[in-house]
Write a protein that holds these residues in place. Structure first.
Motif, PDB file in Angstrom:
ATOM      1  N   UNK A 396     -11.048  59.159  -1.305  1.00 56.47           N
ATOM      2  CA  UNK A 396      -9.924  59.786  -0.612  1.00 56.47           C
ATOM      3  C   UNK A 396      -8.652  58.973  -0.775  1.00 56.47           C
ATOM      4  N   UNK A 397      -7.546  59.636  -0.502  1.00 58.44           N
ATOM      5  CA  UNK A 397      -6.240  58.975  -0.460  1.00 58.44           C
ATOM      6  C   UNK A 397      -5.993  58.516   0.975  1.00 58.44           C
ATOM      7  N   UNK A 398      -6.171  57.229   1.215  1.00 54.55           N
ATOM      8  CA  UNK A 398      -5.979  56.702   2.563  1.00 54.55           C
ATOM      9  C   UNK A 398      -4.503  56.809   2.958  1.00 54.55           C
ATOM     10  N   UNK A 399      -4.256  57.158   4.228  1.00 50.35           N
ATOM     11  CA  UNK A 399      -2.891  57.284   4.724  1.00 50.35           C
ATOM     12  C   UNK A 399      -2.211  58.584   4.363  1.00 50.35           C
ATOM     13  N   UNK A 400      -2.984  59.573   3.875  1.00 56.39           N
ATOM     14  CA  UNK A 400      -2.378  60.841   3.440  1.00 56.39           C
ATOM     15  C   UNK A 400      -2.116  61.802   4.595  1.00 56.39           C
ATOM     16  N   UNK A 401      -2.592  61.486   5.781  1.00 57.67           N
ATOM     17  CA  UNK A 401      -2.259  62.303   6.954  1.00 57.67           C
ATOM     18  C   UNK A 401      -2.195  61.406   8.193  1.00 57.67           C
ATOM     19  N   UNK A 402      -1.607  61.913   9.250  1.00 58.13           N
ATOM     20  CA  UNK A 402      -1.457  61.162  10.503  1.00 58.13           C
ATOM     21  C   UNK A 402      -2.729  61.313  11.331  1.00 58.13           C
ATOM     22  N   UNK A 403      -3.397  60.201  11.587  1.00 62.80           N
ATOM     23  CA  UNK A 403      -4.689  60.216  12.270  1.00 62.80           C
ATOM     24  C   UNK A 403      -4.564  60.844  13.657  1.00 62.80           C
ATOM     25  N   UNK A 404      -5.541  61.693  13.988  1.00 61.28           N
ATOM     26  CA  UNK A 404      -5.689  62.332  15.301  1.00 61.28           C
ATOM     27  C   UNK A 404      -4.553  63.318  15.628  1.00 61.28           C
ATOM     28  N   UNK A 405      -3.636  63.531  14.693  1.00 65.13           N
ATOM     29  CA  UNK A 405      -2.513  64.445  14.903  1.00 65.13           C
ATOM     30  C   UNK A 405      -2.578  65.627  13.936  1.00 65.13           C
ATOM     31  N   UNK A 406      -2.845  65.342  12.658  1.00 65.42           N
ATOM     32  CA  UNK A 406      -2.799  66.368  11.617  1.00 65.42           C
ATOM     33  C   UNK A 406      -4.153  67.035  11.407  1.00 65.42           C
ATOM     34  N   UNK A 407      -4.108  68.359  11.264  1.00 61.93           N
ATOM     35  CA  UNK A 407      -5.264  69.088  10.746  1.00 61.93           C
ATOM     36  C   UNK A 407      -5.338  68.880   9.231  1.00 61.93           C
ATOM     37  N   UNK A 408      -6.520  69.011   8.686  1.00 66.81           N
ATOM     38  CA  UNK A 408      -6.689  68.946   7.237  1.00 66.81           C
ATOM     39  C   UNK A 408      -7.368  70.233   6.778  1.00 66.81           C
ATOM     40  N   UNK A 409      -6.653  71.001   5.960  1.00 64.16           N
ATOM     41  CA  UNK A 409      -7.216  72.205   5.337  1.00 64.16           C
ATOM     42  C   UNK A 409      -7.514  71.858   3.890  1.00 64.16           C
ATOM     43  N   UNK A 410      -8.756  72.027   3.496  1.00 64.09           N
ATOM     44  CA  UNK A 410      -9.147  71.626   2.148  1.00 64.09           C
ATOM     45  C   UNK A 410      -9.975  72.740   1.523  1.00 64.09           C
ATOM     46  N   UNK A 411      -9.563  73.199   0.342  1.00 63.00           N
ATOM     47  CA  UNK A 411     -10.179  74.375  -0.280  1.00 63.00           C
ATOM     48  C   UNK A 411     -11.052  73.980  -1.458  1.00 63.00           C
ATOM     49  N   UNK A 412     -12.165  74.674  -1.601  1.00 63.75           N
ATOM     50  CA  UNK A 412     -13.056  74.537  -2.745  1.00 63.75           C
ATOM     51  C   UNK A 412     -13.326  75.935  -3.288  1.00 63.75           C
ATOM     52  N   UNK A 413     -13.864  76.013  -4.516  1.00 68.56           N
ATOM     53  CA  UNK A 413     -14.118  77.334  -5.080  1.00 68.56           C
ATOM     54  C   UNK A 413     -15.410  77.949  -4.569  1.00 68.56           C
ATOM     55  N   UNK A 414     -16.355  77.122  -4.113  1.00 64.85           N
ATOM     56  CA  UNK A 414     -17.626  77.660  -3.636  1.00 64.85           C
ATOM     57  C   UNK A 414     -18.360  76.579  -2.860  1.00 64.85           C
ATOM     58  N   UNK A 415     -19.231  77.022  -1.967  1.00 67.72           N
ATOM     59  CA  UNK A 415     -20.126  76.123  -1.246  1.00 67.72           C
ATOM     60  C   UNK A 415     -21.525  76.677  -1.472  1.00 67.72           C
ATOM     61  N   UNK A 416     -22.334  75.939  -2.206  1.00 73.31           N
ATOM     62  CA  UNK A 416     -23.636  76.442  -2.629  1.00 73.31           C
ATOM     63  C   UNK A 416     -24.757  75.773  -1.823  1.00 73.31           C
ATOM     64  N   UNK A 417     -25.070  74.559  -2.186  1.00 76.81           N
ATOM     65  CA  UNK A 417     -26.171  73.846  -1.526  1.00 76.81           C
ATOM     66  C   UNK A 417     -25.701  73.093  -0.286  1.00 76.81           C
ATOM     67  N   UNK A 418     -24.469  72.605  -0.326  1.00 75.40           N
ATOM     68  CA  UNK A 418     -23.938  71.821   0.780  1.00 75.40           C
ATOM     69  C   UNK A 418     -24.251  70.343   0.691  1.00 75.40           C
TER      70      UNK A 418
END
Length: 579
Positions: A396-418
């Motif tokens: 991960x990129x450390x420091x890329x969001x404000x801890x405990x303040x920012x939501x993180x939306x992260x997209x993938x093309x599929x979730x198969x096995x998990x």
């Protein structure tokens, strides 16, 4: 995120001028091989287990080799086989293949092309294909009932023998025809070589099959062909000009190799064959009646190259269509949300998703939060090893969001096995301490196995299926498992009875259970899943309605039968229940 294995990629080149023309025009006798090499490298995404090439020369004298083949295993197989090419192998007919096995059978023996030898040029047959046949047992019984005894039990080899048998009959038909015309000796041979009708061979061979395929082949007498399954499950594209004819599994492969626009490239239609005769004349012929179009939507979401102009726009639409459900998941708080994606195949859907939010909100915050920093092939490991490997695939990129303040939306093309979510992604994202993680899939829930060329053949591997079974057990609905088992085992296989397992539950209920099952111990951030809807999938990919992974609507009887058998195997071997 979780690398899935696709069966194959194909490439064909038919040079229409004398070979010395290309040496004069382009300065090398390797012109055809160079084009074939580019086409195969541009399709390396379709198969890394092995590769093979074949060539046929039309002007070799008897007593000299005229049909060549090279095969190799491993990720460097393309480089290896082309390093072995010599000028002796130069020919007008060239064919290449990239393989990844979905059958569990590996080794050089199973790498395409397959070759059937004979002293009559017209009876020599070389085959390769992008396919998985669902009724190979039935075809095997048909062959053995005729008295044949195939040496290998596998769809590639059995197809070679069946088509080879039909090619023998075509040659024998022409032999009798030539005799009736009063021809003798080598005049008979020439007559046969000049009159082989591959449409006869294909019609009497491919009608036996249930499955998704693009089957390609060469004969020693100079015939070349490619035929697509009548449901249009697997893709094929071709190009023709005065110098050559070329075919590949993906359109941009031809565009890049030959510097073409998308309008220059044609798609082979369901049940249709591109047939190129020894003299270079080519035609399209309908070998089988087209069935209900079921072109694979997963090709568009994941496997095919995103550089295709249509696929690029489709993947953007898949992302943009998720704007509203994501907005709901973050409670409308766009200002305190960072948007990102799982590299690398979800990048285009990410652009579509952020475009959708910009239309609603203006500028949004985007970061490259996840890095795929090493190439560990978690899918090739044993189950006992996979979890440990998966934990180290991403960073991960450390420091890329404000801890405990920012939501993180992260997209993938599929979730198969998990597996990768549980063992790697969720753990490392939690280190950033987001207020909430919204995990987005640009495809719907994958609920059913595939039997047409993508390595998803076991129900228990699919996290959506495991979640549905967990809900059934929690709610005391075990009778549903028993009833479904009996229906799958004893009822006619015209219906996919496995669909009953999902019927009691909403998408949201299964989403919540998936999160619960995949959430690693000690994780702090709340997680919500957002999946593409079936309606959204078809809106984004209107010309590729094949959706059996998501809906269980298999286009062929063989797919339905194998899905029902998969549930029986799950109950008997995984649950170990006797019902």
């Amino acid at each position: 995120m979780e690398e899935l294995k696709h069966e194959c990629g194909v490439a064909m080149v038919r040079l229409l001028k004398p070979l010395n023309y290309y040496e004069r025009q382009y300065g090398t006798w390797r012109y055809g091989f160079n084009k074939l090499y580019l086409m195969m490298e541009k399709q390396h995404n379709r198969g890394q287990e092995g590769a093979g090439i074949a060539s046929v020369s039309l002007n070799k004298e008897p007593g000299t080799e005229y049909m060549f083949r090279e095969k190799a295993e491993g990720k460097d197989a393309i480089t290896e086989i082309f390093s072995r090419v010599t000028q002796e192998m130069a020919g007008e007919l060239l064919m290449g293949h990239l393989r990844y096995s979905t059958t569990g059978k590996s080794g050089l023996t199973f790498v395409h092309p397959f070759l059937r030898r004979n002293n009559w040029r017209a009876k020599n047959l070389c085959l390769c294909g992008n396919f998985n046949m669902t009724n190979i047992e039935e075809v095997f019984r048909f062959l053995t009932a005729q008295g044949q005894s195939p040496r290998i039990y596998g769809d590639s080899y059995i197809t070679l023998e069946l088509m080879g048998h039909r090619l023998d009959r075509e040659v024998e038909r022409l032999y009798q025809e030539a005799r009736e015309k009063g021809l003798q000796g080598t005049d008979i041979t020439d007559y046969i070589d000049n009159h082989v009708e591959m449409a006869n061979v294909l019609k009497t061979t491919m009608s036996h099959y249930d499955g998704g395929y693009v089957m390609c082949g060469l004969t020693g007498s100079g015939e070349m062909f490619a035929v697509r399954d009548p449901w249009g499950i697997r893709p094929a594209f071709y190009y023709r000009d005065e110098e050559l004819i070329a075919l590949a599994s993906e359109r941009p492969v031809l565009q890049t190799t030959f510097d073409l626009s998308s309008e220059d490239v044609c798609e082979l239609q369901p049940g249709e064959a591109l047939i190129i005769h020894k003299n270079g004349e080519s035609r399209l012929e309908q070998i089988m009646l087209p069935q209900q179009l079921s072109a694979c939507s997963f090709e568009r979401i994941y496997f095919s190259r995103g550089s295709d102009s249509d696929i690029y726009q489709e993947r953007k639409r898949l992302g943009e269509q998720l704007t509203q459900p994501i907005l709901q998941a973050i409670d409308g708080d766009v200002d305190h949300t960072v948007f990102s994606y799982i590299p690398n195949t979800a990048e285009v859907a990410f652009y579509g998703m952020t475009d959708g939010f910009r239309k609603l909100h203006g500028e949004v915050r985007t970061e490259k939060v996840v890095w795929k920093d090493i190439k560990l092939r978690t899918f090739i490991a044993d189950n006992s090893e996979r979890n440990d490997l998966a934990a180290h695939v991403y960073d991960i990129s450390y420091g890329s969001l404000t801890a405990h303040v920012d939501n993180l939306v992260i997209i993938d093309d599929s979730i198969v096995r998990g597996t990768t979510l549980r063992e790697s992604i969720f753990k490392i994202l939690d280190r950033l301490h987001p207020k909430k993680i919204v995990m987005v899939s640009s495809s719907p829930q994958i609920r059913y196995p595939d039997y047409y060329g993508i390595d998803m053949s076991h129900l228990e591997e699919l996290c959506a299926f495991r979640a549905a079974i967990a809900l059934i057990k929690e709610r005391g609905m075990q009778k549903l498992i028993a009833d479904t088992y009996k229906a799958c085992k004893y009822s006619p296989a015209s219906l996919n009875h496995v669909r009953n397992i999902y019927a009691p539950f909403s998408v949201e209920e299964i989403n919540r259970k998936i999160v619960e099952m995949l959430r690693p111990e000690g994780m702090q951030a709340p997680v919500e899943l957002v999946f593409q809807s079936i309606e959204g999938l078809h809106h984004a990919c209107p010309n590729h309605p094949g959706d059996w992974y998501f809906t269980g609507h298999y286009p062929t009887p063989g797919g339905i039968r194998l899905c029902n058998e998969a549930f029986v195997n799950y109950v008997e071997k995984v649950l170990k229940m006797q019902l």
